[in-house]
Design a protein around this motif. Structure first.
Motif, PDB file in Angstrom:
ATOM      1  N   ARG A   4       2.129   7.457  13.836  1.00 15.31           N
ATOM      2  CA  ARG A   4       0.885   6.979  13.230  1.00 15.31           C
ATOM      3  C   ARG A   4       1.076   6.747  11.728  1.00 15.31           C
ATOM      4  NH1 ARG A   4      -3.984  10.446  14.884  1.00 15.31           N
ATOM      5  NH2 ARG A   4      -3.951   9.007  16.656  1.00 15.31           N
ATOM      6  N   THR A   5       1.756   7.673  11.063  1.00 16.21           N
ATOM      7  CA  THR A   5       2.011   7.529   9.630  1.00 16.21           C
ATOM      8  C   THR A   5       2.790   6.263   9.339  1.00 16.21           C
ATOM      9  OG1 THR A   5       2.022   9.935   9.315  1.00 16.21           O
ATOM     10  CG2 THR A   5       3.112   8.599   7.631  1.00 16.21           C
ATOM     11  N   THR A   6       3.830   6.024  10.121  1.00 12.82           N
ATOM     12  CA  THR A   6       4.685   4.853   9.898  1.00 12.82           C
ATOM     13  C   THR A   6       3.920   3.557  10.100  1.00 12.82           C
ATOM     14  OG1 THR A   6       6.630   6.109  10.627  1.00 12.82           O
ATOM     15  CG2 THR A   6       6.808   3.709  10.637  1.00 12.82           C
ATOM     16  N   ILE A   7       3.098   3.480  11.151  1.00 15.55           N
ATOM     17  CA  ILE A   7       2.359   2.251  11.432  1.00 15.55           C
ATOM     18  C   ILE A   7       1.344   1.964  10.336  1.00 15.55           C
ATOM     19  CG2 ILE A   7       0.709   1.171  13.006  1.00 15.55           C
ATOM     20  CD1 ILE A   7       2.134   2.590  15.299  1.00 15.55           C
ATOM     21  N   ILE A   8       0.596   2.981   9.922  1.00 13.44           N
ATOM     22  CA  ILE A   8      -0.407   2.771   8.870  1.00 13.44           C
ATOM     23  C   ILE A   8       0.275   2.338   7.570  1.00 13.44           C
ATOM     24  CG2 ILE A   8      -2.173   3.889   7.441  1.00 13.44           C
ATOM     25  CD1 ILE A   8      -2.781   5.707   9.823  1.00 13.44           C
ATOM     26  N   PHE A   9       1.375   2.996   7.217  1.00 12.93           N
ATOM     27  CA  PHE A   9       2.096   2.642   5.990  1.00 12.93           C
ATOM     28  C   PHE A   9       2.615   1.201   6.075  1.00 12.93           C
ATOM     29  CE2 PHE A   9       5.210   2.671   2.666  1.00 12.93           C
ATOM     30  CZ  PHE A   9       4.789   3.635   1.777  1.00 12.93           C
ATOM     31  N   ALA A  10       3.164   0.832   7.234  1.00  8.79           N
ATOM     32  CA  ALA A  10       3.700  -0.523   7.401  1.00  8.79           C
ATOM     33  C   ALA A  10       2.606  -1.572   7.318  1.00  8.79           C
ATOM     34  CB  ALA A  10       4.436  -0.620   8.740  1.00  8.79           C
ATOM     35  N   LEU A  11       1.426  -1.282   7.882  1.00  5.97           N
ATOM     36  CA  LEU A  11       0.314  -2.227   7.778  1.00  5.97           C
ATOM     37  C   LEU A  11      -0.098  -2.433   6.327  1.00  5.97           C
ATOM     38  CD1 LEU A  11      -1.920  -1.097  10.794  1.00  5.97           C
ATOM     39  CD2 LEU A  11      -0.701  -3.268  10.569  1.00  5.97           C
ATOM     40  N   GLY A  12      -0.071  -1.364   5.547  1.00  6.81           N
ATOM     41  CA  GLY A  12      -0.374  -1.489   4.122  1.00  6.81           C
ATOM     42  C   GLY A  12       0.621  -2.379   3.403  1.00  6.81           C
ATOM     43  N   LEU A  13       1.896  -2.205   3.705  1.00  7.32           N
ATOM     44  CA  LEU A  13       2.919  -3.058   3.098  1.00  7.32           C
ATOM     45  C   LEU A  13       2.734  -4.517   3.507  1.00  7.32           C
ATOM     46  CD1 LEU A  13       6.142  -0.868   3.475  1.00  7.32           C
ATOM     47  CD2 LEU A  13       4.868  -1.331   1.367  1.00  7.32           C
ATOM     48  N   LEU A  14       2.382  -4.735   4.776  1.00 10.74           N
ATOM     49  CA  LEU A  14       2.158  -6.097   5.258  1.00 10.74           C
ATOM     50  C   LEU A  14       1.009  -6.763   4.522  1.00 10.74           C
ATOM     51  CD1 LEU A  14       2.671  -8.415   7.267  1.00 10.74           C
ATOM     52  CD2 LEU A  14       1.132  -7.246   8.868  1.00 10.74           C
ATOM     53  N   LEU A  15      -0.095  -6.042   4.339  1.00  7.75           N
ATOM     54  CA  LEU A  15      -1.230  -6.607   3.622  1.00  7.75           C
ATOM     55  C   LEU A  15      -0.866  -6.937   2.178  1.00  7.75           C
ATOM     56  CD1 LEU A  15      -4.245  -4.466   4.893  1.00  7.75           C
ATOM     57  CD2 LEU A  15      -3.738  -6.853   5.429  1.00  7.75           C
ATOM     58  N   ASN A  16      -0.034  -6.094   1.562  1.00  4.09           N
ATOM     59  CA  ASN A  16       0.382  -6.358   0.183  1.00  4.09           C
ATOM     60  C   ASN A  16       1.324  -7.558   0.093  1.00  4.09           C
ATOM     61  OD1 ASN A  16      -1.101  -4.176  -0.651  1.00  4.09           O
ATOM     62  ND2 ASN A  16       0.646  -2.864  -1.110  1.00  4.09           N
ATOM     63  N   TRP A  17       2.056  -7.824   1.148  1.00  7.63           N
ATOM     64  CA  TRP A  17       3.018  -8.928   1.154  1.00  7.63           C
ATOM     65  C   TRP A  17       2.329 -10.263   1.402  1.00  7.63           C
ATOM     66  CZ3 TRP A  17       7.286 -10.032   5.293  1.00  7.63           C
ATOM     67  CH2 TRP A  17       8.313 -10.806   4.737  1.00  7.63           C
TER      68      TRP A  17
END
Length: 344
Positions: free
Chosen positions: A61-74
């Motif tokens: 769950r931590t990894t997915i949420i963090f990755a979604l944040g990076l995607l939105l920033n990109w």
């Protein structure tokens, strides 16, 4: 979640009612309560699981949420050289990881567990205050709490140059994530209290008293460590956790004790797919900002043509934000009706 969508998507940033803006630096507005309230309720939610989650599930769950944040920033520039690394979802992921891990490692007697987690939350807030007050950043004096002069900003510039929200600081930086973990931990403590065997009225009273104490502590602490959302100061932790506890007490009393539930239906729909709503909102806002129509971004064109003629500048800007929320509500209502819940 409704508040987040509204404050993040005005028709014009030049025309916004003050409660829908963040405080410029020290101090707070209602908007500054949204993020910490979410972290607080994340902590509460951790205690409501039927069984303690496995380490694999917590890390996933931590990894997915963090990755979604990076995607939105990109999105939508896809520029690696300026890709912002910190962010809202990234902070949520780290705080969830820390709070879930602490909850898992202290399980046992719930009263004792609550005291341990409250102590840990207080310790993190105290250590953060001491570090920010007495450890100077290179080139700055100890206790410098300016945007660029504080220790947290220096750490972020040193470790993530060119990848911050602003060139020399970021409101979701590394060091200020430490007290944000305190916010989530206090939510866990509140959740443990709510799920205890105490009588409902006693639960409400306990939350209300703890919340009031948090607000008093916050304004006492404010004299030496000002309430500040961007720095997530320890006084800000006390204030927002206190107000969150008061809000939770009120909601518990109205919904669970008095059984007044009809008014909650729209909020249940939004909250049932909270991460989906956040991601869709970010993607929609960014898309409206890059697609051009007659020399204007599509969002600005829609605001100018459809909303500005309807009302005063600030009201028109608010109507645009509300329309944004309504548009996002439609697919979420469809998902809720079909019991589709995108969980991470």
């Amino acid at each position: 979640m409704a508040g987040m969508v509204i404050v993040n998507n005005p028709g014009s940033w030049d025309h916004v009612y003050w409660p829908l803006l963040h405080a410029e630096w020290h101090g707070w507005t209602p908007t500054d309560l949204i993020f910490p309230f979410f972290l607080f309720i994340v902590g509460v939610a951790i205690t409501l699981s039927r069984k303690t989650e496995s380490w694999d599930r917590i890390l996933r769950r931590t990894t997915i949420i963090f990755a979604l944040g990076l995607l939105l920033n990109w999105y939508p520039r896809f520029d690696l050289s300026t890709w912002r690394i910190p962010g809202v979802l990234q902070r949520i992921a780290i705080c969830y990881l820390a709070a879930a891990a602490a909850y898992r490692m202290t399980r046992g007697d719930r009263g004792r567990q609550g005291r341990q987690l409250a102590f840990l939350a207080a310790a993190l807030a105290l250590v953060y205050w001491i570090v920010m007050a007495f450890v100077p950043a290179p080139g700055s004096a100890a206790g410098d709490l300016t945007p660029e002069g504080n220790l947290g900003a220096w750490i972020d510039r040193s470790l993530m140059p060119g990848h911050l929200w602003r060139p020399r600081w970021d409101p979701e930086g590394l060091l200020s994530t430490v007290p944000a973990i305190s916010t989530a931990l206090l939510g866990v403590v509140a959740g443990l209290w709510l799920s205890s065997g105490e009588a409902p009225r006693r639960k409400v009273a306990g939350l209300a008293l703890a919340g009031a104490a948090g607000v008093v502590l916050a304004y006492t602490w404010h004299a030496v460590f000002p309430i500040n959302k961007n720095l997530w100061t320890s006084s800000y932790v006390a204030l927002t956790a206190g107000l969150a506890a008061l809000a939770l007490a009120a909601c518990y009393w109205i919904v669970d004790v008095r059984n007044h539930r009809a008014w909650t239906a729209p909020f249940v729909i939004l909250g049932s797919n909270a991460i989906t709503l956040y991601v869709l909102s970010g993607l929609l806002a960014d898309t409206l900002g890059v697609v051009g129509v007659r020399g204007l971004p599509l969002g600005a064109w829609i605001h100018t043509r459809l909303f500005e003629p309807l009302a005063s500048p600030k009201t028109a800007s608010l109507l645009y934000a509300l329309a944004h929320l309504v548009i996002l509500f439609i697919p979420l209502a469809w998902m809720h009706r079909r019991r589709i819940f995108l969980k991470v």
